[in-house]
Design an enzyme around this catalytic site. Structure first.
Site, short mmCIF file in Angstrom:
data_model
loop_
_atom_site.label_atom_id
_atom_site.label_comp_id
_atom_site.label_asym_id
_atom_site.label_seq_id
_atom_site.Cartn_x
_atom_site.Cartn_y
_atom_site.Cartn_z
N HIS A 265 26.18 -20.90 164.47
CA HIS A 265 27.39 -21.13 163.71
C HIS A 265 27.76 -19.58 163.46
CE1 HIS A 265 30.00 -22.44 160.80
NE2 HIS A 265 29.41 -22.86 159.80
N HIS B 181 32.55 -25.15 171.84
CA HIS B 181 32.71 -25.69 170.10
C HIS B 181 32.82 -26.79 170.06
CE1 HIS B 181 34.92 -25.50 166.41
NE2 HIS B 181 34.79 -24.45 166.23
N ASP C 145 33.77 -16.42 167.89
CA ASP C 145 32.82 -15.43 168.04
C ASP C 145 32.74 -14.43 169.19
OD1 ASP C 145 31.89 -15.78 165.33
OD2 ASP C 145 30.80 -17.35 166.17
N1 ACO Z 1 26.75 -22.01 177.19
C1 ACO Z 1 26.27 -23.06 177.96
N2 ACO Z 1 26.41 -24.18 178.06
C2 ACO Z 1 26.96 -24.74 176.68
C3 ACO Z 1 27.40 -23.99 175.70
C4 ACO Z 1 27.28 -22.41 176.07
N3 ACO Z 1 27.67 -21.67 174.73
N4 ACO Z 1 27.91 -24.69 174.79
C5 ACO Z 1 27.79 -25.99 175.09
N5 ACO Z 1 27.35 -26.11 176.45
C6 ACO Z 1 26.76 -27.28 177.23
C7 ACO Z 1 25.95 -28.02 176.57
O1 ACO Z 1 24.56 -27.41 177.27
C8 ACO Z 1 26.30 -29.28 176.95
O2 ACO Z 1 25.86 -29.57 178.63
P1 ACO Z 1 25.23 -30.96 179.02
O3 ACO Z 1 26.48 -31.91 178.93
O4 ACO Z 1 25.12 -30.72 180.40
O5 ACO Z 1 24.01 -31.30 178.22
C9 ACO Z 1 27.66 -29.52 176.98
O6 ACO Z 1 28.33 -28.09 177.01
C10 ACO Z 1 28.12 -29.95 175.39
O7 ACO Z 1 27.40 -29.15 174.60
P2 ACO Z 1 27.00 -29.66 173.35
O8 ACO Z 1 25.54 -28.95 172.84
O9 ACO Z 1 26.70 -31.09 173.21
O10 ACO Z 1 28.26 -29.44 172.19
P3 ACO Z 1 28.08 -29.18 170.65
O11 ACO Z 1 29.54 -29.66 170.04
O12 ACO Z 1 26.84 -29.95 170.07
O13 ACO Z 1 28.09 -27.70 170.25
C11 ACO Z 1 28.38 -25.31 169.77
C12 ACO Z 1 28.70 -26.82 169.94
C13 ACO Z 1 26.85 -25.44 169.18
C14 ACO Z 1 29.23 -24.38 169.45
C15 ACO Z 1 27.98 -25.04 171.18
O14 ACO Z 1 28.83 -24.94 172.11
C16 ACO Z 1 27.01 -23.75 171.41
O15 ACO Z 1 25.83 -23.61 171.19
N6 ACO Z 1 27.53 -22.48 171.60
C17 ACO Z 1 27.01 -21.32 171.63
C18 ACO Z 1 27.07 -20.58 170.02
C19 ACO Z 1 28.31 -20.47 169.43
O16 ACO Z 1 29.19 -19.50 170.23
N7 ACO Z 1 28.39 -20.78 168.39
C20 ACO Z 1 29.65 -20.27 167.49
C21 ACO Z 1 30.49 -21.61 167.38
S1 ACO Z 1 32.02 -21.10 166.52
C22 ACO Z 1 31.34 -21.15 164.94
O17 ACO Z 1 30.74 -21.67 164.37
C23 ACO Z 1 31.96 -20.11 164.07
#
Ligand code: ACO
Length: 446
Positions: free
Chosen positions: A285, A324, A380
């Protein structure tokens, strides 16, 4: 207004049935059919309860870990259309607010629902500004933290501790008390954040200067040294103001859900805000901005980006600052932030990590792995680079998110309290653990 809203919602449900805006469900276990109203593109989970195998059956529930497809509330605060990359606060596009508003005005908008008149803005600014000082005892327990304590840890504890100073905060159903705590929280967040920062440096605390604007005063409390009067650089002050506007609210994100959930127990707003800060602290987050810069340092050079992306695709690491839950397009805040970044770099010099970030973005936006999953830069991805160029240590990045998000949290908290449909947040579970079994004495355990 809110009981009217509730009556209007009941009427909408009745109208939906009349107009046959409904869904029919057939339970193949019993052959029985049910007609369930659809309002706002949603069915009510409680309507599923009537679906029963027999009179003793509890009724059907929905299972939705991590709220992937569940609306937990009706809200009028902010709106996101993830596929189009749209974000609006109370109907106003984020791009217009970033260009024309200030954080303090945006905070008013979020909390009151309308932009303030000149007199309202003056009054609001006066009250927030006159709640920036903190009790001297708070300085003492800030002093108790180790020199390398993470400032988010200090924020969580210090904001929670404010509840021990303001006993009137328990009167959450009294609008005057809510207003007072709102002034205090929005006013004191920058002071506590700046004091936490100065504590880590071992530098004396700088008291608020009420003649400065909200972001300028924050810069003053952070960076003033020997000068008699701190004069914030107008470009940096405006950049910070824009970043504060962009971070002010984001509908039902993890920390908004937390303040609603914790606040639903009717605890005071300081304890509920402390819980929201804790949620924001996590690297998935608000802690992601800190992680992005750590990641860019780890990558080290533009040449090493392809190798890192390979590791991301192999599932070894995440590309922090990408992806996201809601945005499946470019995060509109990231677009504005990229522009602000160049304004700050023009003044402070280019951040050497920028080239690595741009290369990550370039490759990711073309690569099938990211395209297929609709992974775009989020808020971010570039903020950390700006904060670093402004002179903030990495541990302060999530704090810079928490300060402006306070107005959004309080808007969400208040909306939850005034919503007659809301009650203490208490989800159900599917229990798959052991059935009853007898206690095993120690000597019989293997
Ligand atoms: N890098 C690589 N792969 C990713 C990333 C990433 N940053 N984010 C998602 N994916 C992939 C997942 O592995 C998943 O792949 P799969 O379908 O092969 O299993 C797919 O994309 C979907 O991802 P989920 O984890 O299901 O998406 P979710 O909606 O649960 O998570 C989140 C969203 C937590 C923001 C995620 O994208 C993440 O961890 N990003 C990196 C951390 C980040 O930047 N957080 C800030 C978010 S904005 C905020 O809160 C201010």
């Amino acid at each position: 207004m809110d009981s009217v809203t509730s009556t209007a919602e009941s009427k909408k449900v009745a109208d939906a049935v009349t107009r046959r805006e409904t869904i029919s469900i057939t339970d193949n276990r019993t052959g029985k059919s049910y007609e369930i109203p659809i309002t706002h593109g949603t069915i009510r989970a409680m309507d599923l309860r009537q679906v029963k195998v027999d009179a003793n059956d509890f009724g059907l529930m929905s299972y939705d870990p991590a709220f992937n497809n569940t609306a937990s509330c009706i809200s009028r605060v902010s709106y996101i259309e993830g596929d189009k990359g749209i974000l609006r606060y109370r109907g106003y596009p984020i791009e217009e607010l970033a260009e024309k508003s200030t954080y303090i005005e945006t905070a008013y908008l979020l909390l009151h629902g309308e932009l303030p008149t000149e007199a309202q803005l003056k009054d609001w600014t006066y009250h927030v500004t006159h709640h920036t000082f903190i009790h001297e005892s708070i300085k003492k327990f800030l002093d108790g933290f180790h020199y390398d304590a993470h400032p988010m840890g200090m924020m969580i504890s210090t904001i929670a501790a404010l509840s021990t100073f303001y006993h009137d905060a328990k009167e959450i159903l009294n609008p005057e008390s809510r207003q007072k705590q709102t002034f205090r929280l929005i006013g004191k967040m920058p002071t506590i954040a700046a004091f936490a920062y100065r504590h880590t440096l071992g530098m004396p605390f700088v008291y608020p200067d009420n003649d400065l604007r909200y972001p300028g005063n924050f810069l003053n409390m952070l960076f003033r040294t020997t000068e008699a009067r701190y004069r914030p650089n107008p470009t940096l002050e405006r950049a910070l103001d824009v970043l504060f506007i962009l971070h002010a609210d984001h509908e039902q994100n993890c920390s908004a859900n937390v303040i609603r959930g914790v606040g639903s127990s009717h605890v005071d707003p300081y304890s509920a805000t402390a819980a929201a800060i804790a949620a924001l602290y996590g690297p998935l987050h608000g802690g992601a901005n800190e992680e992005v810069v750590r990641m860019l340092h780890e990558i080290g050079s533009v040449q090493k980006v392809p190798e890192f992306i390979k590791r991301v695709k192999a599932g070894e690491v995440k590309l922090m600052g990408f992806g996201h839950r809601i945005y499946k397009n470019y995060d509109p805040r990231a677009r504005i932030i990229k522009r602000v970044a160049y304004e700050v770099f023009d003044l402070m010099g280019k951040n050497p990590l920028l080239e690595i970030a741009l290369e990550c973005e370039r490759i990711a936006l073309e690569d099938e792995y990211f395209v297929k999953r609709k992974l775009y830069p989020n808020v971010d991805f570039y903020t950390g680079l700006i904060y670093q160029s402004m002179g903030f240590p990495m541990t302060m990045f999530p704090v810079l998110f928490a300060i402006p998000r306070t107005s959004g949290w309080l808007a969400q908290w208040q909306e939850m309290l005034l919503d007659p449909e809301q009650k203490i947040a208490r989800p159900r579970q599917i229990y798959l653990g052991y059935d009853t079994r007898s206690y095993v004495p120690m000597e019989k355990r293997s």
